[in-house]
Design a protein around this motif. Sequence first.
Motif, PDB file in Angstrom:
ATOM      1  N   PHE A   1      10.496   0.639  -6.859  1.00 36.78           N
ATOM      2  CA  PHE A   1      10.650   1.925  -6.070  1.00 36.78           C
ATOM      3  C   PHE A   1      11.690   1.641  -5.062  1.00 36.78           C
ATOM      4  O   PHE A   1      12.458   2.543  -4.598  1.00 36.78           O
TER       5      PHE A   1
ATOM      6  N   TYR B   1      -6.631  -5.020  -1.883  1.00 34.65           N
ATOM      7  CA  TYR B   1      -6.704  -3.840  -2.562  1.00 34.65           C
ATOM      8  C   TYR B   1      -8.127  -3.558  -3.300  1.00 34.65           C
ATOM      9  O   TYR B   1      -8.573  -2.380  -3.271  1.00 34.65           O
TER      10      TYR B   1
ATOM     11  N   PRO C   1       7.091   8.755 -12.165  1.00 34.18           N
ATOM     12  CA  PRO C   1       7.058   8.805 -10.767  1.00 34.18           C
ATOM     13  C   PRO C   1       8.578   8.595 -10.152  1.00 34.18           C
ATOM     14  O   PRO C   1       8.721   9.010  -9.244  1.00 34.18           O
TER      15      PRO C   1
ATOM     16  N   LEU D   1      -7.863   1.490  -4.588  1.00 26.88           N
ATOM     17  CA  LEU D   1      -6.443   1.190  -5.226  1.00 26.88           C
ATOM     18  C   LEU D   1      -6.595   0.009  -6.526  1.00 26.88           C
ATOM     19  O   LEU D   1      -6.328  -1.110  -6.310  1.00 26.88           O
TER      20      LEU D   1
ATOM     21  N   ARG E   1       0.854  -1.197  -0.205  1.00 27.25           N
ATOM     22  CA  ARG E   1      -0.073   0.063   0.175  1.00 27.25           C
ATOM     23  C   ARG E   1       0.920   1.331  -0.050  1.00 27.25           C
ATOM     24  O   ARG E   1       0.564   2.083  -0.741  1.00 27.25           O
ATOM     25  N   TYR E   2       2.057   1.370   0.659  1.00 21.51           N
ATOM     26  CA  TYR E   2       2.993   2.306   0.830  1.00 21.51           C
ATOM     27  C   TYR E   2       3.495   2.699  -0.400  1.00 21.51           C
ATOM     28  O   TYR E   2       3.078   3.985  -0.881  1.00 21.51           O
ATOM     29  N   TYR E   3       3.888   1.398  -1.156  1.00 24.27           N
ATOM     30  CA  TYR E   3       4.621   2.029  -2.518  1.00 24.27           C
ATOM     31  C   TYR E   3       3.222   2.361  -3.578  1.00 24.27           C
ATOM     32  O   TYR E   3       3.477   3.403  -4.300  1.00 24.27           O
ATOM     33  N   ALA E   4       2.131   1.889  -3.416  1.00 22.84           N
ATOM     34  CA  ALA E   4       1.110   2.358  -4.280  1.00 22.84           C
ATOM     35  C   ALA E   4       0.852   3.665  -3.934  1.00 22.84           C
ATOM     36  O   ALA E   4       0.530   4.606  -5.036  1.00 22.84           O
ATOM     37  N   TRP E   5       0.693   4.131  -2.770  1.00 24.14           N
ATOM     38  CA  TRP E   5       0.361   5.409  -2.481  1.00 24.14           C
ATOM     39  C   TRP E   5       1.534   6.582  -2.773  1.00 24.14           C
ATOM     40  O   TRP E   5       1.214   7.615  -3.091  1.00 24.14           O
ATOM     41  N   LEU E   6       2.687   5.994  -2.545  1.00 19.85           N
ATOM     42  CA  LEU E   6       3.886   6.824  -2.951  1.00 19.85           C
ATOM     43  C   LEU E   6       3.830   7.139  -4.540  1.00 19.85           C
ATOM     44  O   LEU E   6       3.939   8.264  -4.839  1.00 19.85           O
ATOM     45  N   VAL E   7       3.498   6.065  -5.445  1.00 19.39           N
ATOM     46  CA  VAL E   7       3.270   6.360  -6.818  1.00 19.39           C
ATOM     47  C   VAL E   7       2.213   7.239  -7.103  1.00 19.39           C
ATOM     48  O   VAL E   7       2.296   8.346  -7.796  1.00 19.39           O
ATOM     49  N   GLU E   8       1.042   7.233  -6.444  1.00 18.05           N
ATOM     50  CA  GLU E   8      -0.102   8.306  -6.614  1.00 18.05           C
ATOM     51  C   GLU E   8       0.382   9.601  -5.908  1.00 18.05           C
ATOM     52  O   GLU E   8       0.013  10.486  -6.969  1.00 18.05           O
ATOM     53  N   TRP E   9       1.062   9.610  -5.010  1.00 13.03           N
ATOM     54  CA  TRP E   9       1.547  11.021  -4.506  1.00 13.03           C
ATOM     55  C   TRP E   9       2.443  11.594  -5.460  1.00 13.03           C
ATOM     56  O   TRP E   9       2.471  12.759  -5.986  1.00 13.03           O
TER      57      TRP E   9
ATOM     58  N   ARG F   1       6.022  -2.812  -8.668  1.00  6.71           N
ATOM     59  CA  ARG F   1       5.906  -1.306  -8.267  1.00  6.71           C
ATOM     60  C   ARG F   1       6.812  -1.182  -7.046  1.00  6.71           C
ATOM     61  O   ARG F   1       7.891  -0.439  -6.875  1.00  6.71           O
ATOM     62  N   ALA F   2       6.639  -2.087  -5.933  1.00  2.00           N
ATOM     63  CA  ALA F   2       7.427  -1.915  -4.816  1.00  2.00           C
ATOM     64  C   ALA F   2       8.746  -2.325  -4.991  1.00  2.00           C
ATOM     65  O   ALA F   2       9.646  -1.581  -4.419  1.00  2.00           O
TER      66      ALA F   2
END
Lengths: 337, 234
Positions: free
Chosen positions: B111, B32, B67, B38, A38-46, B107-108
């Motif tokens: 990043f 999710y 991003p 999400l 969730r953290y990374y998903a929100w980071l992308v969103e942000w 994604r994780a």
Amino acid sequence: MTPADHKALLFAHFANKTTPLQCRMIDEWLKDEANQERYYAWLVEWENQLPIYQPELETPLARFENHMKTHSVEGVQEPAAEVTEISIETASRANFGWMAAAAVFVLLALGGWLNRSRLFYQTYQTAYGETRTIRLTDGSTVTLNAHSSLRVPRFGFGIRSREVDLSGEAFFAMQHRADDQKFIVQTPNGFNVIVHGTEFNVSARTHRANVMLHKGSIQMDYALGNTRQQLMLKPGDVVTMNRHSHPQLRHHVWTQPYLAWKDHRFIFDHMTLTDFGQLVTDTYGLRVEIASPTLARRTLVGSLQATSVDELLQTVSELFDLSVVRQANSVILKEKE
Amino acid sequence: MQATFTVNKSDNDAAPPIRPYSEQEQPVASRYRDDGHLPDNELFIRRTFDENPQAGCKLLFQLYYKPMCTHAVRFVYSKEIAEDLVSDVFYTFWNTQAFKSVNRSFRAYLFRSVRNSAYNYLANEFRKSAPLDSAGHQVVAQSDGPESITCYNELYGKIDELVASLPPQCRNAFILHRFEGKRAKEIASQMDVSVRTIEVHIAKALATLRDGLKNQWLIVPLTLWLQNWAETLL
């Protein structure tokens, strides 16, 4: 806390607007792996909502696609037939790329080896009939006579040694060095001239090799049988090298004939017509034929100035009352009938 | 719409034996879905990877390149460096076929990788002593502890703070030079001062960063190092 609350908190955290206690709370929350997602998903969103700048996508994407094409990875499974075809093509293209790179490398290496003389040496050349004055990096000047070449090292000249290679004829005016660094002229005629600050003429022609010392002192180094011999020269000395005999040393020679070429002058001091023919060959690249042995033994005395071969031949023919038959690359000298 | 993807997983008998996403992935994805806000678009990408990894990588690049760049720039303060770091992450991702072993979200993974690269970049640039063993090559931590996730935020927060603390003209010159990639000469004419002044400003800003960050380098690498060490043991 609802997911929306967490999201708000995380957004504040991304903007570094959270207190240490809130950070601690986030740390706790992140212990759940699902929350890390969730953290990374929100980071992308942000990042997508509040980008610091707008990076350009097309160019790097094209580069990445190209990279994937040219670096096709082994074992990537591509079930679709169409895709497999593409992968074979890209693989062979990649191989071709490597082969091409290897070929280019080999060619460059070979070229470098074959051209090592050009890489490491600067070569000055004169055409037939041309003279040229070169100033070397150590301050010495070299005047090259026609159809001559001087090879000077590109690297290290004047640092540890000064060595040049001469074929043809040149007049050297050396710059004397405080450390008495030697200047060595190497010739293909089996002799070298070691110079100690001086002016001298070296002729290293195929049929005629001599060294005339004008000023200062030089040392000659030549092969005699299997041994090397040294000879010191004084001003006014001329050493004539013959292929199979001892060098002949003459003292107190009239030096002007040896230097006249620098001013496009020719001084003949009892020069036979055979030698004159050789001079024309060396200087202008013309083959000279002398019609009869009697004529060949006649000698020239005097001096003349000539800037071209035609001028020279005309003057000489008038002097001797000769007829000159000039063809493309050869000249026939014969007595007038 | 999303239901079709779960169906896809179970009814595909002819699928290759190793599928990039594992059984454990499903509950995460479904959670999710339950959140409602999400949508997990990575499921599209996973399907694409099954069929054509190249197309999958392209999708990931299109989705995350921007991003990732805007995130990396918070650490390195330079568009150019950030973009290079992000591209490198993708190149490595492709070269090592890392997509095959990603067992959580792409994604994780991406990043984490880019944060790691940015960290190593900064450590190399600003740490005086030689970097730790991990800094020489790109460390792609498969999972990093919750401690280090927030540490990264603190790191770029610290950098922002240090840059903000610079005198206005110095800060301005530094940002134009580092972030925008402008030459000292251009900045000098823009700000109507000498090139030397700009150079002094930039040097001062870098010294401030080096000095202000000198205590940072222990926190993150130690946890990373411990993780790597633990991973080699496993």
